[in-house]
Design a protein around this motif. Sequence first.
Motif, PDB file in Angstrom:
ATOM      1  N   UNK A   5     -53.335  68.289  -1.655  1.00 12.05           N
ATOM      2  CA  UNK A   5     -53.951  69.139  -2.672  1.00 12.05           C
ATOM      3  C   UNK A   5     -53.611  70.606  -2.486  1.00 12.05           C
ATOM      4  N   UNK A   6     -53.531  71.026  -1.227  1.00 13.28           N
ATOM      5  CA  UNK A   6     -53.286  72.428  -0.938  1.00 13.28           C
ATOM      6  C   UNK A   6     -51.810  72.614  -0.639  1.00 13.28           C
ATOM      7  N   UNK A   7     -51.157  73.516  -1.373  1.00  9.26           N
ATOM      8  CA  UNK A   7     -49.730  73.760  -1.206  1.00  9.26           C
ATOM      9  C   UNK A   7     -49.577  75.103  -0.503  1.00  9.26           C
ATOM     10  N   UNK A   8     -48.668  75.161   0.480  1.00  4.62           N
ATOM     11  CA  UNK A   8     -48.412  76.448   1.121  1.00  4.62           C
ATOM     12  C   UNK A   8     -49.121  76.606   2.449  1.00  4.62           C
ATOM     13  N   UNK A   9     -50.013  75.666   2.791  1.00  4.40           N
ATOM     14  CA  UNK A   9     -50.614  75.684   4.125  1.00  4.40           C
ATOM     15  C   UNK A   9     -50.939  74.252   4.541  1.00  4.40           C
ATOM     16  N   UNK A  10     -51.130  74.058   5.852  1.00  7.16           N
ATOM     17  CA  UNK A  10     -51.418  72.713   6.332  1.00  7.16           C
ATOM     18  C   UNK A  10     -50.250  72.168   7.132  1.00  7.16           C
ATOM     19  N   UNK A  11     -50.052  70.848   7.047  1.00  8.70           N
ATOM     20  CA  UNK A  11     -48.991  70.210   7.818  1.00  8.70           C
ATOM     21  C   UNK A  11     -47.612  70.600   7.313  1.00  8.70           C
ATOM     22  N   UNK A  12     -46.640  70.497   8.199  1.00  9.26           N
ATOM     23  CA  UNK A  12     -45.252  70.749   7.824  1.00  9.26           C
ATOM     24  C   UNK A  12     -44.599  69.423   7.468  1.00  9.26           C
ATOM     25  N   UNK A  13     -43.947  69.352   6.298  1.00  9.27           N
ATOM     26  CA  UNK A  13     -43.387  68.078   5.859  1.00  9.27           C
ATOM     27  C   UNK A  13     -41.874  68.075   5.701  1.00  9.27           C
ATOM     28  N   UNK A  14     -41.230  69.207   6.005  1.00 10.64           N
ATOM     29  CA  UNK A  14     -39.778  69.181   5.860  1.00 10.64           C
ATOM     30  C   UNK A  14     -39.158  70.479   6.309  1.00 10.64           C
ATOM     31  N   UNK A  15     -37.843  70.451   6.493  1.00 10.81           N
ATOM     32  CA  UNK A  15     -37.118  71.656   6.866  1.00 10.81           C
ATOM     33  C   UNK A  15     -35.949  71.864   5.913  1.00 10.81           C
ATOM     34  N   UNK A  16     -35.856  73.050   5.329  1.00  8.48           N
ATOM     35  CA  UNK A  16     -34.735  73.328   4.433  1.00  8.48           C
ATOM     36  C   UNK A  16     -33.544  73.850   5.212  1.00  8.48           C
ATOM     37  N   UNK A  17     -32.369  73.771   4.610  1.00 10.72           N
ATOM     38  CA  UNK A  17     -31.153  74.317   5.223  1.00 10.72           C
ATOM     39  C   UNK A  17     -30.802  75.686   4.671  1.00 10.72           C
ATOM     40  N   UNK A  18     -30.956  75.827   3.355  1.00  2.82           N
ATOM     41  CA  UNK A  18     -30.478  77.060   2.731  1.00  2.82           C
ATOM     42  C   UNK A  18     -31.635  77.862   2.162  1.00  2.82           C
ATOM     43  N   UNK A  19     -31.398  79.156   2.020  1.00  2.00           N
ATOM     44  CA  UNK A  19     -32.382  80.028   1.410  1.00  2.00           C
ATOM     45  C   UNK A  19     -31.968  80.377  -0.002  1.00  2.00           C
ATOM     46  N   UNK A  20     -32.941  80.806  -0.786  1.00  2.00           N
ATOM     47  CA  UNK A  20     -32.660  81.226  -2.155  1.00  2.00           C
ATOM     48  C   UNK A  20     -33.504  82.451  -2.449  1.00  2.00           C
ATOM     49  N   UNK A  21     -32.911  83.411  -3.114  1.00  2.00           N
ATOM     50  CA  UNK A  21     -33.721  84.526  -3.583  1.00  2.00           C
ATOM     51  C   UNK A  21     -33.184  84.944  -4.944  1.00  2.00           C
ATOM     52  N   UNK A  22     -34.118  85.246  -5.846  1.00  2.00           N
ATOM     53  CA  UNK A  22     -33.729  85.690  -7.181  1.00  2.00           C
ATOM     54  C   UNK A  22     -33.653  87.203  -7.161  1.00  2.00           C
TER      55      UNK A  22
END
Lengths: 457, 298
Positions: free
Chosen positions: A164-181
Amino acid sequence: MTPSTRRSGRTPAIALLAAAALALTACAPGSSAPPAPPSQAPSAVRTDAAALGDVTLTVWDQEVRGGQAAQMKQLNDAFQAKYPNIKLNRVSRSFDDLNTTLRLALSGNEPPDVVEANNGRSSMGAFVKAGQLLPLDAYADAYGWKRRYPESVLRYSRYSADGKLFGEGNLYGLPQVGEVVGVFYNKAKLGKLGLRPPATWADFETALGTAKTAGEVPLQLGNLDKWPAIHVFGTVQGRHVPADQISALAFGRKGASWTTPENTAAAEQLVGWVDKGYFGKGFNGQGYDPAWQAFGKGEGVFLIAGTWLLADLEKALGDDLGFMLPPGVSAGAAPVATGGTGLPFAITAKSPHPDAAAAYVDFITSADAMKVLTSTGNLPVAETGQQSVQAGPQQDVFTAFGTVTGKDGLVPYLDYATPTFADTLGAALQDLLAKKVTPQEFLATLEKDYKTFTESN
Amino acid sequence: MARGRAAGRPPGEPRRVAYLYLLPALVVYAAFLLFPIGRAVQFSLYDWDGLSVGRWAGLDNYAAIIADEGLRDAFGHALVLVVFYALIPLAVGLALAAVLNHAKVRGLGFFRTVVFLPQVVAMVVVAVAWRRVYAPDGTLNALLGALGLESLTRGWLGDYAFALPAVGVVGTWVETGLVTVLLLAGMSRVPPDLYEAARLDGAGAVREFFAVTLPSVRGEIAVALTLTVIAALRTFDLVYVTTRGGPGTSTTVPSYEVYHRAFGLGQVGSAAAVGVTLALLIFVISFGINRFADRGLT
């Protein structure tokens, strides 16, 4: 024609069969594969991948294009060479194909071991809620992932255990690349107009006006695909609304609101740009790809877009291409930019080899992997500052990402807010830019979707 | 005696035996057609995200369809598309076929192939091509510019008034060939002496068309309408590729909603309900068309 008597004689038989088919299936959908209880941190984490015995890992990724595909292949080969006991079974599909098939694959009895799951609520959030992804916190401790990644990046893969809560809590994955607009600009055009890359937001608007007067397309935009304007609005919003409020809205927190004076100011500024003709003609009917390709061909002075276009635009414009973070209200203002990560690699809850899977995820996100990412033209999400690239647009992008993550100025994509928000916001922005609705009505539409979700979540 | 009884009965009697013969086909039919339909109906009665266990919702999903203004609009758009996919191609096809049939054009086979060609090309390819035609810097606007109609140029697929008709015109382009070829086949079967008789009675070309040609191809018209109306109502690929339902929600159609809800939003129950409703609507309309055609024949 068929006599009606015979036809009516056939109908009950078919109805009967249909009823039988229905009776056969009379258990609730989804009940045949009961969700595994979210397994809490495996008791003993083993990080020595070479000692895990013979294992086959099935990996679903969406790294199918150019530099993305190249880095994945290179890293997979290196992983196989280092751990011959772990065999990789790679399945790669395009972003859309992966998105539409992952849901079915995960609910099956033998899901892939490692999958790239989109961060948003309708993908990763739903998978977490259904208990289909493994919380990775124990591995994060064992491998030191929290030192490798800034928290402003890790939070994009965090959910509470109930999803239910996005942005805090358990870690569920690791990304490889970053993105910025940020803002891509055409250096040659700026030079011809006697302008320098704008240092403040007011400078940016002035530059748009100068470009318009000179008969150029000031800001290239193709909004036919509905979502591109989300990034333009997000960028404008970042100049008017405090970053923490944007984060609260984008993560779908209770208590935040769209109908504020700050958001209204942002929407009004965006509509003002339409009135002043800063976007090309017919931008709502122009595709996203044709628009950035036009910018690459030298039509348009600025383009608000993400770093994922870097490789293609650099190929087209060469050293005429520049990239900068959206300038702040004042020259010294803290940077704020929409951005995040590529799709994180997650481990499925039913995977029989979580240790091997974690070793793989660790390997493809290690410091060495980040170097491979850099050399294949990608923007590595971690240790961005440590990479050496030659001066030019790629360095602009690396510097921008390093600056904004270093100062925690990355704000999430607005369409994360609710499961339906991408569509709601995309359509509402088309309405707003076509002046079908006023800024107030536009924000009211967003508020309605937002409130409906946050109150039921 | 046994042989005598068998000979005395119509083949396939008693009925039990007949059904036995049909059983293998019925099993296949049930497994691949009726079962999925049954499942879809079942899903539509649940509130299900496609991942966790569904929650019984009864007819809530259907009630939501009626209450949802956006979805009602989507069905409305599909009906507008029927005009472009079915009615206009029928009118154009009738005229084309009548002229072609009458004039005994040289190279008819070649022309027939050309007219039919859009049917052969995959819809996705068609959509990509037309997206280029409608683009702000696309072919259509270039043409208008060349004709001095600069004021009419616009981003057609991004224009609230023109996006839906623009999508519809693509449908007209695709379906006209099919309708024309069907009607041509029908008209070529009309016995020439019927025309001769009409001529002797003093009928002109127009009169002849309405008195002889039109009634003779009633069956073909029914087939053409059934095919094109179904194509119109279940339009998905064209909208998915060209507009994604935009601008705003002005071109969204039920099939697109089914896809979007099931795969984009994870509302599988709601998606199934829309799908079932659409299937029912298509069934009713094509049933109506065939009833109309049958009655005309007797």
